[in-house]
Design an enzyme around this catalytic site. Structure first.
Site, PDB file in Angstrom:
ATOM      1  N   HIS A  98       5.949  -4.138  10.738  1.00 42.21           N
ATOM      2  CA  HIS A  98       7.407  -4.208  10.723  1.00 42.21           C
ATOM      3  C   HIS A  98       7.995  -3.018   9.964  1.00 42.21           C
ATOM      4  O   HIS A  98       7.434  -2.565   8.963  1.00 42.21           O
ATOM      5  CB  HIS A  98       7.874  -5.495  10.044  1.00 42.21           C
ATOM      6  CG  HIS A  98       7.760  -6.705  10.924  1.00 42.21           C
ATOM      7  ND1 HIS A  98       8.536  -6.889  12.047  1.00 42.21           N
ATOM      8  CD2 HIS A  98       6.965  -7.800  10.842  1.00 42.21           C
ATOM      9  CE1 HIS A  98       8.238  -8.044  12.615  1.00 42.21           C
ATOM     10  NE2 HIS A  98       7.276  -8.616  11.905  1.00 42.21           N
ATOM     11  N   ARG A 132       9.706   2.455  19.907  1.00 45.08           N
ATOM     12  CA  ARG A 132       8.690   2.498  18.865  1.00 45.08           C
ATOM     13  C   ARG A 132       8.552   3.908  18.299  1.00 45.08           C
ATOM     14  O   ARG A 132       8.623   4.891  19.028  1.00 45.08           O
ATOM     15  CB  ARG A 132       7.333   2.046  19.418  1.00 45.08           C
ATOM     16  CG  ARG A 132       7.304   0.627  19.947  1.00 45.08           C
ATOM     17  CD  ARG A 132       7.389  -0.388  18.821  1.00 45.08           C
ATOM     18  NE  ARG A 132       7.315  -1.749  19.325  1.00 45.08           N
ATOM     19  CZ  ARG A 132       8.375  -2.481  19.658  1.00 45.08           C
ATOM     20  NH1 ARG A 132       9.588  -1.966  19.530  1.00 45.08           N
ATOM     21  NH2 ARG A 132       8.231  -3.711  20.100  1.00 45.08           N
ATOM     22  N   CYS A 171       8.973  -0.188  14.796  1.00 48.36           N
ATOM     23  CA  CYS A 171      10.254  -0.030  15.483  1.00 48.36           C
ATOM     24  C   CYS A 171      10.924   1.261  15.021  1.00 48.36           C
ATOM     25  O   CYS A 171      10.898   1.582  13.836  1.00 48.36           O
ATOM     26  CB  CYS A 171      11.171  -1.217  15.206  1.00 48.36           C
ATOM     27  SG  CYS A 171      10.580  -2.763  15.931  1.00 48.36           S
TER      28      CYS A 171
END
Length: 224
Positions: A123, A210, A201
């Site tokens: 993340h 990405r 991300c």
């Protein structure tokens, strides 16, 4: 013929309750957002520390991995540029549960130090945000992957923010990533390399694209 006029007090009361409802709804939304961004990160950082400690204890007992409530932890990653205390556990797979406690190792990609592509996901915001600062990384930065017996030292071959691709661009996890855009960012196109790929991300609050960073193995050393 007369016209009925609603008493002002009733109108004021209705306006009061409507306003209060809207305020409470706003507070609830803000609370949810705060929990999503800060609450999940606080808990996930605790989970990361706990999993890393359990994995090191397992190594001391002769095991190569440890099974936690989030899955199988197999390695620990250190990125010196991101701080001396940056130590994130690496779990098998990339499920939401796994990514809530550390970095995920894409199934079917090479393991630490192996020929091929050791591809990882994490993340950028929420849930511990282990790759929030990926854009700060620069070519040549060291990535250390600790296993029970060996520490594999990789060096980035691209900057952390050099490559942004759609989430559907699965080529970045191939054994030898080959960018379909001629002249685009990719590892050196030589077979038999031992690569690492970091994916996260590219935007903080969107998941359509990405950000990708590539690296290659430059050294092996015993794990302390």
């Amino acid at each position: 013929m007369s016209t009925y006029i609603k008493p002002r007090r009733t109108v004021r009361r209705a306006s009061f309750w409507l306003g209060l409802t809207m305020v409470l709804a706003g507070v609830g939304i803000l609370g949810y957002l705060a929990w999503t961004v800060y609450g999940t990160t606080f808990l996930s950082k605790q989970h990361q520390q706990d999993a890393a400690s359990k994995l090191e204890a397992a190594w001391g007992s002769g095991h190569t991995e440890v099974i936690t409530e989030f899955g199988s932890a197999e390695a620990i990653i250190e990125i010196p540029r991101l701080g001396a205390d940056y130590r994130i556990p690496i779990f098998a797979g990339t499920s939401d549960k796994v990514l809530g406690a550390g970095l995920g190792h894409f199934s079917g990609t090479a393991g630490p130090g192996e020929v091929g592509n050791f591809a990882l996901a994490g993340h950028r915001i929420t849930h511990g945000e282990p790759l929030r600062d990926l854009p700060k990384l620069r070519e040549g930065d060291e990535i250390r992957v600790l296993t029970r017996e060996k520490t594999y030292v990789y060096a980035l071959t691209s900057n952390g923010d050099d490559l942004i691709v759609p989430f559907t661009s699965v080529w970045v996890t191939d054994p030898l990533p080959d960018n379909p855009e001629r002249g685009g960012v990719e590892p050196e196109q030589v077979e038999g390399q031992r690569l690492i790929t970091l994916t996260t991300c590219s935007e903080l609050f969107h998941t359509d694209n990405r950000m990708i960073a590539f690296g290659k193995l430059v050294a092996e050393e015993p794990t302390p």
